[in-house]
Design a protein around this motif. Structure first.
Motif, PDB file in Angstrom:
ATOM      1  N   PHE A 126       0.831  -1.207   0.000  1.00  0.00           N
ATOM      2  CA  PHE A 126       0.000   0.000   0.000  1.00  0.00           C
ATOM      3  C   PHE A 126       0.862   1.252   0.000  1.00  0.00           C
ATOM      4  O   PHE A 126       0.620   2.185  -0.771  1.00  0.00           O
ATOM      5  N   ALA A 127       1.865   1.297   0.883  1.00  0.00           N
ATOM      6  CA  ALA A 127       2.717   2.492   0.990  1.00  0.00           C
ATOM      7  C   ALA A 127       3.395   2.791  -0.341  1.00  0.00           C
ATOM      8  O   ALA A 127       3.452   3.951  -0.781  1.00  0.00           O
ATOM      9  N   ALA A 128       3.900   1.747  -0.999  1.00  0.00           N
ATOM     10  CA  ALA A 128       4.595   1.962  -2.271  1.00  0.00           C
ATOM     11  C   ALA A 128       3.636   2.426  -3.358  1.00  0.00           C
ATOM     12  O   ALA A 128       3.935   3.352  -4.122  1.00  0.00           O
ATOM     13  N   ARG A 129       2.465   1.778  -3.429  1.00  0.00           N
ATOM     14  CA  ARG A 129       1.513   2.137  -4.491  1.00  0.00           C
ATOM     15  C   ARG A 129       0.923   3.527  -4.250  1.00  0.00           C
ATOM     16  O   ARG A 129       0.726   4.299  -5.198  1.00  0.00           O
ATOM     17  N   PHE A 130       0.649   3.883  -3.012  1.00  0.00           N
ATOM     18  CA  PHE A 130       0.112   5.206  -2.712  1.00  0.00           C
ATOM     19  C   PHE A 130       1.093   6.282  -3.173  1.00  0.00           C
ATOM     20  O   PHE A 130       0.710   7.238  -3.860  1.00  0.00           O
ATOM     21  N   THR A 131       2.356   6.127  -2.803  1.00  0.00           N
ATOM     22  CA  THR A 131       3.357   7.124  -3.181  1.00  0.00           C
ATOM     23  C   THR A 131       3.509   7.201  -4.690  1.00  0.00           C
ATOM     24  O   THR A 131       3.633   8.288  -5.269  1.00  0.00           O
ATOM     25  N   GLU A 132       3.467   6.037  -5.353  1.00  0.00           N
ATOM     26  CA  GLU A 132       3.611   6.002  -6.807  1.00  0.00           C
ATOM     27  C   GLU A 132       2.474   6.756  -7.500  1.00  0.00           C
ATOM     28  O   GLU A 132       2.714   7.551  -8.419  1.00  0.00           O
ATOM     29  N   LEU A 133       1.252   6.534  -7.052  1.00  0.00           N
ATOM     30  CA  LEU A 133       0.103   7.127  -7.728  1.00  0.00           C
ATOM     31  C   LEU A 133      -0.153   8.571  -7.318  1.00  0.00           C
ATOM     32  O   LEU A 133      -0.462   9.423  -8.158  1.00  0.00           O
ATOM     33  N   VAL A 134      -0.051   8.849  -6.024  1.00  0.00           N
ATOM     34  CA  VAL A 134      -0.410  10.171  -5.511  1.00  0.00           C
ATOM     35  C   VAL A 134       0.752  11.153  -5.605  1.00  0.00           C
ATOM     36  O   VAL A 134       0.563  12.354  -5.741  1.00  0.00           O
ATOM     37  N   GLY A 135       1.979  10.632  -5.511  1.00  0.00           N
ATOM     38  CA  GLY A 135       3.145  11.496  -5.611  1.00  0.00           C
ATOM     39  C   GLY A 135       3.726  11.922  -4.283  1.00  0.00           C
ATOM     40  O   GLY A 135       4.667  12.715  -4.245  1.00  0.00           O
ATOM     41  N   GLU A 136       3.197  11.413  -3.185  1.00  0.00           N
ATOM     42  CA  GLU A 136       3.734  11.681  -1.858  1.00  0.00           C
ATOM     43  C   GLU A 136       3.310  10.553  -0.922  1.00  0.00           C
ATOM     44  O   GLU A 136       2.323   9.856  -1.185  1.00  0.00           O
ATOM     45  N   PRO A 137       4.039  10.348   0.186  1.00  0.00           N
ATOM     46  CA  PRO A 137       3.686   9.277   1.122  1.00  0.00           C
ATOM     47  C   PRO A 137       2.314   9.486   1.731  1.00  0.00           C
ATOM     48  O   PRO A 137       1.823  10.625   1.842  1.00  0.00           O
ATOM     49  N   ALA A 138       1.693   8.399   2.141  1.00  0.00           N
ATOM     50  CA  ALA A 138       0.318   8.441   2.630  1.00  0.00           C
ATOM     51  C   ALA A 138       0.151   9.381   3.821  1.00  0.00           C
ATOM     52  O   ALA A 138      -0.774  10.198   3.856  1.00  0.00           O
ATOM     53  N   MET A 139       1.032   9.294   4.815  1.00  0.00           N
ATOM     54  CA  MET A 139       0.833  10.110   6.012  1.00  0.00           C
ATOM     55  C   MET A 139       1.125  11.585   5.747  1.00  0.00           C
ATOM     56  O   MET A 139       0.543  12.460   6.381  1.00  0.00           O
ATOM     57  N   GLN A 140       1.995  11.865   4.796  1.00  0.00           N
ATOM     58  CA  GLN A 140       2.210  13.258   4.407  1.00  0.00           C
ATOM     59  C   GLN A 140       0.948  13.815   3.766  1.00  0.00           C
ATOM     60  O   GLN A 140       0.549  14.958   4.025  1.00  0.00           O
ATOM     61  N   TYR A 141       0.288  12.995   2.945  1.00  0.00           N
ATOM     62  CA  TYR A 141      -0.967  13.411   2.326  1.00  0.00           C
ATOM     63  C   TYR A 141      -2.039  13.632   3.384  1.00  0.00           C
ATOM     64  O   TYR A 141      -2.781  14.629   3.336  1.00  0.00           O
ATOM     65  N   VAL A 142      -2.145  12.704   4.350  1.00  0.00           N
ATOM     66  CA  VAL A 142      -3.146  12.830   5.407  1.00  0.00           C
ATOM     67  C   VAL A 142      -2.956  14.134   6.177  1.00  0.00           C
ATOM     68  O   VAL A 142      -3.909  14.883   6.427  1.00  0.00           O
ATOM     69  N   THR A 143      -1.722  14.435   6.544  1.00  0.00           N
ATOM     70  CA  THR A 143      -1.456  15.659   7.305  1.00  0.00           C
ATOM     71  C   THR A 143      -1.783  16.897   6.492  1.00  0.00           C
ATOM     72  O   THR A 143      -2.396  17.850   6.994  1.00  0.00           O
ATOM     73  N   ARG A 144      -1.406  16.890   5.232  1.00  0.00           N
ATOM     74  CA  ARG A 144      -1.652  18.070   4.394  1.00  0.00           C
ATOM     75  C   ARG A 144      -3.156  18.276   4.200  1.00  0.00           C
ATOM     76  O   ARG A 144      -3.655  19.405   4.299  1.00  0.00           O
ATOM     77  N   TRP A 145      -3.877  17.201   3.941  1.00  0.00           N
ATOM     78  CA  TRP A 145      -5.331  17.320   3.770  1.00  0.00           C
ATOM     79  C   TRP A 145      -5.969  17.829   5.062  1.00  0.00           C
ATOM     80  O   TRP A 145      -6.807  18.715   5.052  1.00  0.00           O
ATOM     81  N   ARG A 146      -5.537  17.279   6.190  1.00  0.00           N
ATOM     82  CA  ARG A 146      -6.086  17.667   7.491  1.00  0.00           C
ATOM     83  C   ARG A 146      -5.842  19.148   7.777  1.00  0.00           C
ATOM     84  O   ARG A 146      -6.714  19.854   8.268  1.00  0.00           O
ATOM     85  N   MET A 147      -4.658  19.646   7.429  1.00  0.00           N
ATOM     86  CA  MET A 147      -4.350  21.048   7.707  1.00  0.00           C
ATOM     87  C   MET A 147      -5.141  21.998   6.812  1.00  0.00           C
ATOM     88  O   MET A 147      -5.529  23.087   7.234  1.00  0.00           O
ATOM     89  N   HIS A 148      -5.415  21.591   5.586  1.00  0.00           N
ATOM     90  CA  HIS A 148      -6.230  22.448   4.739  1.00  0.00           C
ATOM     91  C   HIS A 148      -7.689  22.416   5.166  1.00  0.00           C
ATOM     92  O   HIS A 148      -8.408  23.415   5.014  1.00  0.00           O
ATOM     93  N   VAL A 149      -8.151  21.296   5.710  1.00  0.00           N
ATOM     94  CA  VAL A 149      -9.482  21.274   6.314  1.00  0.00           C
ATOM     95  C   VAL A 149      -9.514  22.220   7.517  1.00  0.00           C
ATOM     96  O   VAL A 149     -10.469  22.973   7.717  1.00  0.00           O
ATOM     97  N   ALA A 150      -8.450  22.194   8.315  1.00  0.00           N
ATOM     98  CA  ALA A 150      -8.357  23.105   9.458  1.00  0.00           C
ATOM     99  C   ALA A 150      -8.371  24.555   8.994  1.00  0.00           C
ATOM    100  O   ALA A 150      -8.989  25.419   9.637  1.00  0.00           O
ATOM    101  N   LEU A 151      -7.711  24.845   7.883  1.00  0.00           N
ATOM    102  CA  LEU A 151      -7.705  26.203   7.348  1.00  0.00           C
ATOM    103  C   LEU A 151      -9.122  26.659   7.008  1.00  0.00           C
ATOM    104  O   LEU A 151      -9.503  27.799   7.305  1.00  0.00           O
ATOM    105  N   GLU A 152      -9.910  25.768   6.412  1.00  0.00           N
ATOM    106  CA  GLU A 152     -11.293  26.118   6.107  1.00  0.00           C
ATOM    107  C   GLU A 152     -12.098  26.365   7.368  1.00  0.00           C
ATOM    108  O   GLU A 152     -12.920  27.282   7.437  1.00  0.00           O
ATOM    109  N   ARG A 153     -11.855  25.572   8.397  1.00  0.00           N
ATOM    110  CA  ARG A 153     -12.588  25.750   9.657  1.00  0.00           C
ATOM    111  C   ARG A 153     -12.181  27.049  10.351  1.00  0.00           C
ATOM    112  O   ARG A 153     -13.003  27.689  11.009  1.00  0.00           O
ATOM    113  N   LEU A 154     -10.932  27.436  10.197  1.00  0.00           N
ATOM    114  CA  LEU A 154     -10.498  28.723  10.753  1.00  0.00           C
ATOM    115  C   LEU A 154     -11.269  29.876  10.125  1.00  0.00           C
ATOM    116  O   LEU A 154     -11.572  30.875  10.783  1.00  0.00           O
ATOM    117  N   LYS A 155     -11.568  29.751   8.846  1.00  0.00           N
ATOM    118  CA  LYS A 155     -12.285  30.804   8.144  1.00  0.00           C
ATOM    119  C   LYS A 155     -13.761  30.851   8.528  1.00  0.00           C
ATOM    120  O   LYS A 155     -14.401  31.891   8.433  1.00  0.00           O
TER     121      LYS A 155
END
Length: 326
Positions: A254-283
């Motif tokens: 899973f880790a290898a395929r996620f990075t291959e398709l998405v272009g970044e590791p899974a947990m890096q993607y999770v954190t980035r998505w979570r922080m942009h959701v937080a940005l929307e909630r701040l607004k």
């Protein structure tokens, strides 16, 4: 937030596990929308300035015109056609190639409301009527999608059978813009939302570039399922192992395929998505940062602030101040 198991999620949102791409598009919501109805007579030309962090679209309701973007040439738009300029790039709309051009903001306009204007311009010849809009997509899904889109998307096939209902939408939008009945601005806003999403869908279905990267990953049966779960429940305490289990894959595969398709590791993607959701909630609300940190799954405000600044580039407090000035 309690985590639902996959079966419960599928019952609540049946498209979740079967259409992750549709799930991502479902999140897209327009904000900062501004509309103009233009009644133009040949010869005429409008120079549309670049608008940062914005998307522009033009619907031809009567007549025809040309859209010209640097590096893409001139493209004919006829009645019922739509052009989407996803990156806010400066461009020109003209009655014919070579027609004289005037800066949009130099022309007199009639302000109907804070977000709606009427523009009349031209030399008295053949008539063209346009509905134009400037919109923003602020959700994290948009931050993933918009960089993948080309400089301009033209939809010229609303006439095909599968787009018959879009023709009706265009006619209704044109009628609302022309008659300016009570509530018309709200109706046009909702219709524009549909048209923009449908335009993006039309591009996704036809352009080979949409089959790779993040969009391609959403179409992947296993990685798409994992992405949809993160999008729907970003504050869950995800791990690579948990996502791999949901995708019915081994952790390493899973880790290898996620990075291959998405272009970044899974947990890096999770954190980035979570922080942009937080940005929307701040607004959206003025809850204390400590409360937001807890809602986003962080044990301390300091840990949340560090993650937020690492991803977004500024502190949560600074992001809230920027939102308050808009």
């Amino acid at each position: 937030m309690p985590a639902l198991d996959l079966a419960e999620r599928a019952m609540t949102h049946p498209w979740l596990t079967t259409d992750p791409l549709g799930e991502a598009l479902h999140f897209l919501r327009m904000s900062g929308t501004f509309y103009a109805r233009s009644d133009l007579t040949a010869p005429w030309g409008l120079a549309i300035p670049a608008l940062r962090d914005s998307m522009m679209f033009h619907v031809v309701t009567t007549g025809r015109c040309w859209i010209e973007l640097p590096g893409t040439g001139a493209h004919l738009l006829q009645s019922g056609d739509l052009a989407l300029v996803p990156h806010g790039q400066g461009h020109r709309l003209v009655s014919d190639p070579g027609a004289p051009v005037t800066d949009l903001f130099a022309l007199p306009r009639v302000e109907v409301s804070d977000r709606y204007e009427l523009l009349r311009h031209g030399g008295g010849g053949a008539a063209t009527n346009l509905i134009c809009a400037v919109v923003r997509f602020d959700h994290p899904a948009a931050r993933q999608l918009l960089p993948l889109l080309p400089p301009v998307i033209r939809v010229e096939e609303w006439r095909s059978p599968q787009f018959e209902w879009i023709q009706s939408t265009l006619r209704l939008m044109a009628a609302e813009a022309r008659e300016l009945r009570p509530g018309g601005e709200t109706v046009v806003t909702r219709l524009a939302d549909i048209l923009v999403i449908q335009t993006i869908r039309a591009w996704i279905e036809k352009d080979p570039a949409a089959q790779t990267g993040w969009l391609g990953a959403l179409r992947d049966r296993q990685i798409g399922r994992a992405l949809a779960l993160v999008h729907r429940d970003p504050v869950r305490a995800w791990t690579v192992a948990a996502l791999a289990s949901e995708a019915a894959m081994s952790r390493s595969a899973f880790a290898a395929r996620f990075t291959e398709l998405v272009g970044e590791p899974a947990m890096q993607y999770v954190t980035r998505w979570r922080m942009h959701v937080a940005l929307e909630r701040l607004k959206e609300d003025d809850a204390p940062l400590a409360d937001l940190a807890g809602r986003m799954g962080y044990q301390s405000e300091a840990a949340f602030s560090r993650a937020f600044k690492r991803v977004v580039g500024i502190s949560p407090g600074a992001a809230r101040q920027v939102a308050d000035t808009r």
